[in-house]
Every structure is written in C-alpha cells, then in structure tokens.
Design an enzyme around this catalytic site. Structure first.
Site, mmCIF file in Angstrom:
data_model
loop_
_atom_site.group_PDB
_atom_site.id
_atom_site.type_symbol
_atom_site.label_atom_id
_atom_site.label_comp_id
_atom_site.label_asym_id
_atom_site.label_seq_id
_atom_site.Cartn_x
_atom_site.Cartn_y
_atom_site.Cartn_z
ATOM 1 N N ARG A 46 0.858 -1.003 0.052
ATOM 2 C CA ARG A 46 0.094 -0.021 -0.039
ATOM 3 C C ARG A 46 0.896 1.330 0.124
ATOM 4 O O ARG A 46 0.636 2.303 -0.517
ATOM 5 C CB ARG A 46 -0.936 -0.006 1.249
ATOM 6 C CG ARG A 46 -1.584 1.320 1.404
ATOM 7 C CD ARG A 46 -2.735 1.239 2.193
ATOM 8 N NE ARG A 46 -2.941 0.512 3.366
ATOM 9 C CZ ARG A 46 -2.197 0.690 4.454
ATOM 10 N NH1 ARG A 46 -1.529 1.657 4.660
ATOM 11 N NH2 ARG A 46 -2.165 -0.537 5.324
ATOM 12 N N TYR A 98 -16.409 16.883 -14.839
ATOM 13 C CA TYR A 98 -16.692 15.476 -15.194
ATOM 14 C C TYR A 98 -17.834 15.193 -14.348
ATOM 15 O O TYR A 98 -17.754 15.548 -12.774
ATOM 16 C CB TYR A 98 -15.469 14.711 -15.054
ATOM 17 C CG TYR A 98 -15.965 13.090 -14.863
ATOM 18 C CD1 TYR A 98 -16.329 12.670 -16.234
ATOM 19 C CD2 TYR A 98 -16.001 12.482 -13.963
ATOM 20 C CE1 TYR A 98 -16.662 11.269 -16.198
ATOM 21 C CE2 TYR A 98 -16.135 10.987 -13.749
ATOM 22 C CZ TYR A 98 -16.567 10.294 -15.035
ATOM 23 O OH TYR A 98 -16.893 9.052 -15.176
ATOM 24 N N ASP A 170 -7.377 18.740 -14.445
ATOM 25 C CA ASP A 170 -7.677 17.437 -14.777
ATOM 26 C C ASP A 170 -7.499 17.462 -16.332
ATOM 27 O O ASP A 170 -8.028 18.004 -17.038
ATOM 28 C CB ASP A 170 -9.184 17.120 -14.451
ATOM 29 C CG ASP A 170 -9.722 15.709 -14.938
ATOM 30 O OD1 ASP A 170 -8.921 15.130 -15.909
ATOM 31 O OD2 ASP A 170 -10.692 15.350 -14.489
ATOM 32 N N LYS A 195 -8.833 6.455 -19.762
ATOM 33 C CA LYS A 195 -9.042 6.922 -20.744
ATOM 34 C C LYS A 195 -7.994 6.666 -21.917
ATOM 35 O O LYS A 195 -7.520 5.687 -22.120
ATOM 36 C CB LYS A 195 -9.604 8.338 -20.780
ATOM 37 C CG LYS A 195 -10.675 8.494 -19.728
ATOM 38 C CD LYS A 195 -12.029 7.875 -19.854
ATOM 39 C CE LYS A 195 -12.653 7.755 -18.394
ATOM 40 N NZ LYS A 195 -13.251 9.004 -17.996
HETATM 41 C C1 LIG Z 1 -13.670 9.468 -16.661
HETATM 42 C C2 LIG Z 1 -13.114 10.661 -15.932
HETATM 43 C C3 LIG Z 1 -13.035 10.855 -14.656
HETATM 44 C C4 LIG Z 1 -13.027 9.586 -13.731
HETATM 45 O O1 LIG Z 1 -12.105 8.554 -13.984
HETATM 46 P P1 LIG Z 1 -12.574 7.086 -13.577
HETATM 47 O O2 LIG Z 1 -11.257 6.506 -14.050
HETATM 48 O O3 LIG Z 1 -13.682 6.541 -14.500
HETATM 49 O O4 LIG Z 1 -12.466 6.894 -12.122
HETATM 50 C C5 LIG Z 1 -12.482 12.054 -14.162
HETATM 51 N N1 LIG Z 1 -12.249 13.216 -15.077
HETATM 52 C C6 LIG Z 1 -12.567 13.169 -16.414
HETATM 53 C C7 LIG Z 1 -12.346 14.223 -17.057
HETATM 54 C C8 LIG Z 1 -12.980 11.880 -16.868
HETATM 55 O O5 LIG Z 1 -13.282 11.686 -18.261
#
Ligand SMILES: *Cc1c(COP(=O)(O)O)cnc(C)c1O
Length: 378
Positions: A46, A98, A170, A195
C-alpha cells in the site's frame, strides 16, 4: 528526450537485475526486512510497490512534475486529492466538471464541510469574483466535457499565484502528449488513466502528478493512509498503454480532422464543438497551451429522434460511456453522462437532446465516415 521517446524511455524502464525489457509485475504485498526497520525501499505494497513506483515515476516524467501517484480509478485519485483539504476550506471548480467529480463534491464531500463554487472558468473574471477568504484551490478541466470549453491555463495560474491558491488541472481529455499544465503554472495534474493513457478499454486507473516536494509528501501521506492505490497488474497494463500514447494520439487526431471535414459537409449536422476548429470559442487559447486538439468531438444533429437513429444504426461506433480508446465510441450526453443535470440547466449549457459526442478511435477513418453517413441518412 523528445516526447515519443520519453513515453518509451522515460521513468523507470525494464529490470536492471535480469535485463527484462518491461518492468516486471511485482505481485506482492509485503517485503522481507533485513533487520527491524531496515528495508530495501519497499516494506508494504500500500505504501509502495515496485511496479506502481515505475508507473508513478513515468507519469511524473512525462508531465514534467516532481512526483507521480497511481490510484485505483480517476475518482480514487480525485477523492485522495480532496483529502489534502480540510473542513471549512473553499475550492473553485469549473462548472461543467466531469459528472463523477460533480457527484463526489456535491453528494459526498459536502458531508465533510468542504465548501465549493462552480464557475465558468473559461471567463477568468468569474474566477476572481468567486475567491473568498477561505479559498484554497482552483480546480479546472480544459477542454471540458461535452462542449470542449477552454480555460486559459496561464491566466488561471497567475490568479492562483496572486492569491496563494493551489491550481489543479484534470488533464484527461488532452493527455500529457498534447498538454502539460505544470509547465504552464499548475501545481497538480490528474488523469483518469482509464481513458487515453490506458487507451484500450481494459483498465480503470487514476494518476496524479504534483510539482513540489511538499505536495508529494502530503499526497503520499494521503495515498498511504486512505489506500486507494492501483494494483501491480493494472500499473503494468498502464505502462504498456503509455508506450504507444504518442502514436495513438497522432493517428487519432488525423482521423478526427478527416471526420470533422465530413461532418462540416453533412446537412443534418449543425454546430460542431472541437477545439481544433477556428470557429470554436477558445480555440486560440487552446492552440497557445496545447500541441493538439485530441479526438473528442460533439455535434448537434437537431433532435433527439435524429440522435437516436444515429446511435442505433452505427456499426463501428460503440454506444458506450468513456472515451480515449482504440475503438470509436459514441454517446448522447443529455441521456447518458449528463442525464442527472436538470433539463433547464442542460439547455442553458447547450447540451441539447440532439447533441452527440464521439471519441474517435484508430479504425480506418473511411469506415467511420461511411458508418456515420449511412446512419444519418437512414
Ligand atoms: C472518466 C473521467 C474521470 C473519472 O475517472 P474514472 O477512471 O472513471 O474513475 C475524471 N475526469 C474526467 C475528465 C473523466 O473523463
């Protein structure tokens, strides 16, 4: 090192002891200590795991930051980041963050007395107006989902510095291949690595990069305390994905540009949202701060009926949430990712019932064009 080279040779590569060219998967929870309190860099997975550590070093390297951290999902990363703050602190967020981030802030973090404002950060004056005496951070996305709104990274970084605030970005939509917010004054960059970084719809993960030793210490403390870590198998998969990020993003962008030319000439398609188009609001700012415009496009087909027809008749576009994969994906934000937003608010934002969002993949673009063409003409 240039960018594509760094994706392959950056961070920690391979294994010194055996010469293995890929970092081994250290499927292990604990480590033998040579004496009480004497370990060889790892004591419990961890706290730290060699495979995860290699990934964390790689993402810090390609984002140009001080240290990287890997979490079990993008949301796990964002939750851990928000734990850097305390009750009574105020954070300014981009108003179309998001959906999962919005849910976390408004339905979970509110229980801990974190106060927040949602503002249109593409207008920097609105950020200045939202600053309060207890404001601690500005958290933005650029481009946003699904309208690809652009926020000026350097302008926000200036406001953050003047007011002694943390600036968090982000960077999921742009990826570090096209945009590096830390170079433009951000303190923390995060990714849903689910993604583009993973890129193959086979791993859920989150990554964070911070720009200072102090933030690294603070975030490692939270990561180890709260424990939302990424496992070694998924860390390895992510490193494999990142090696081809450059070539995927180049090809996706080329496909996207061809696909947009087709959309521009189709009578059923009205507004097209894409930061690479001169007509797109914010395209000038985007081209100043990013090297590419990515593979996310939203466009309006006029009505819910047309959108339905398109989505049910495409063959190569997979009807699914998520983005950034080798396969092209298609969705209707009003009915899917943004369904929880009241209809009036959606209308204000421009998220109409006929708005379609696509994530362009790596198929032959001729097939993608023919596919959407036949579905629109049905
Ligand atoms: C998908 C997404 C998230 C969340 O991520 P997960 O891996 O699904 O938990 C956060 N910000 C953006 C811009 C996203 O497209």
């Amino acid at each position: 090192m240039r960018r594509k080279t760094k994706l392959i040779h950056g961070g920690i590569t391979g294994d010194e002891q055996t010469g293995a060219v890929s970092v081994p998967i250290y499927q292990v929870s604990t480590y033998k200590q040579d004496g009480v309190g004497k370990h060889r860099g790892f004591e419990y997975s961890r706290t730290g795991n060699p495979t995860r550590h290699a990934l964390e070093t790689l993402i810090a390297d390609i984002e140009g930051g001080h240290s990287g951290f890997a979490f079990g999902s993008g949301m796990g990363a964002i939750t851990s980041l928000l734990m850097l703050f305390k009750a009574g602190d105020h954070i300014i967020f981009t108003d179309d963050v998001y959906g999962g981030t919005y849910r976390l802030i408004s339905k979970v973090m509110n229980r801990f007395d974190l106060s927040v404002s949602f503002v249109d950060t593409s207008d920097t004056d609105k950020i200045k107006e939202a600053i309060q005496s207890n404001t601690k951070a500005i958290y933005i996305e650029t481009p946003t989902n699904p309208l690809l709104k652009i926020t000026d990274l350097q302008a926000v970084s200036g406001i953050a510095k003047e007011n002694d605030l943390l600036f968090i970005v982000d960077n999921t939509f742009s990826t570090p291949y096209w945009q590096n917010p830390i170079d433009q004054g951000a303190n923390i960059v995060l990714h849903s690595a689910t993604k583009y970084l993973g890129g193959h719809s086979d791993v859920v993960a989150g990554l964070v990069v911070v720009d200072s030793a102090q933030l690294a210490e603070d975030l490692h403390f939270v990561q180890n305390s709260a424990g939302a870590i990424l496992g070694p198998q998924d860390s390895w998969l992510l490193m494999r994905g990142i090696k081809t990020l450059g070539i995927r993003m180049e090809e996706i962008e080329a496909n996207t540009k061809r696909f947009i030319e087709f959309l521009q000439n189709h009578p059923k398609v009205s507004t097209i949202y894409y930061p690479g188009l001169d007509s797109h609001k914010g395209s000038e700012v985007h081209s100043k701060q990013a090297r590419g415009a990515g593979g996310m496009i939203s466009f309006d087909v006029g009505s819910e009926k047309n959108a339905d027809k398109l989505l049910t008749n495409v063959r190569y576009f997979t009807l699914a949430e998520s983005l950034g994969a080798v396969e092209s994906l298609i969705s209707v934000p009003a009915k899917m990712t943004h369904a929880s937003i009241p209809a009036e608010r959606r209308a204000e934002l421009g998220i109409t019932d006929g708005l379609v969002r696509v994530s362009i993949g790596l198929e032959d673009v001729e097939d993608l064009i023919e596919d959407v063409g036949q579905a629109l003409d049905k």
